[in-house]
Scaffold this motif. Sequence first.
Motif: not given
Length: 304
Positions: A200-206, A218-223, A191-195, A172-176
């Motif tokens: 890592a390999l992020v896998v997302a379904g479009d 696109d939420w799942f591409t946030d990380p 989450p904050s991904f800043d740190t 899951p992506g950002l909480g906004d």
Amino acid sequence: MSDSNTATTVLSAKPVVLPAPHRGEDLQVRVSAPATGDDLPVIVFSHGFGWSMNGYAPLADHWAAQGFVVVQPTHLDSRSLGIPHEDPRTPRIWRIRIEDLTRVLDGLDVLEAAVPGLAGRVGRGRIAVAGHSWGAQTASALLGARVLGADGVPGEDMSDARVGAGVLLALPGLGDDLTPFAAENLPFMRPSFDTMTTRALVVAGDDDRSHLSTRGPDWFTDPYTHSPGAKSLLTLFGAEHSLGGIPGYEVAETTDESPARVALIQRLTTAFLRDALFAEDTDWKAAVAALEGDLDPLGELRSK
């Protein structure tokens, strides 16, 4: 490491129990490993909501056959444990999940001894974490992701220097843009991904549309977008939250069953982890080139 074209015998032990006196339940773990090989890298896998150490066979079995020691803890949200929602631990389960992964790393000696013939064959310097959905969020904390408090300030750093790489599946992506239900009931989904600096390999379904977010797939591409450091993003065409069926073979919640998509995930995650944990490995470059050269690809890969 194993050759991908060679059948490898896999040994598995479950449940292996790690004492957890303040958890309310001792931690049950499944350990799978190839019958041969030395200096074996480790993957600690965190399951999605409700699952257990018995899920995700398409990934766990494949990785073990390819030369990895795969460790699968059963988190407190597992349906196999039947803990009611009103249990006082429920608000803290997201955090206990992270502690479960750390407990596994602390208990590698116990886990190694539980599988006949595995003793002395585990490479302690080559450790990765992986997870799907809530499990990906759990794993991301060990890579450096943090949870924002109500004041917007990042919470505790729960990263682990022993972890050299991660595979984050449908994270899951950002909480906004959470739905009102998620914003009210799931405060850890900020989450904050800043740190999150670990590779890592992020896998997302479009076509992964979450009922927890008002945004689209696109939420799942946030990380990938919002984290620093070396990251890769595999976007799978037409994939929904099960990414073709990684939780298991013919399971009810797979809405987009695709053996070919699962096979691609198997190949690319294996190659990525080999590259991240064994610097001299060339499988990743070959796998990337094969995907780029495919005339009818199942997805696309980006790296930074």
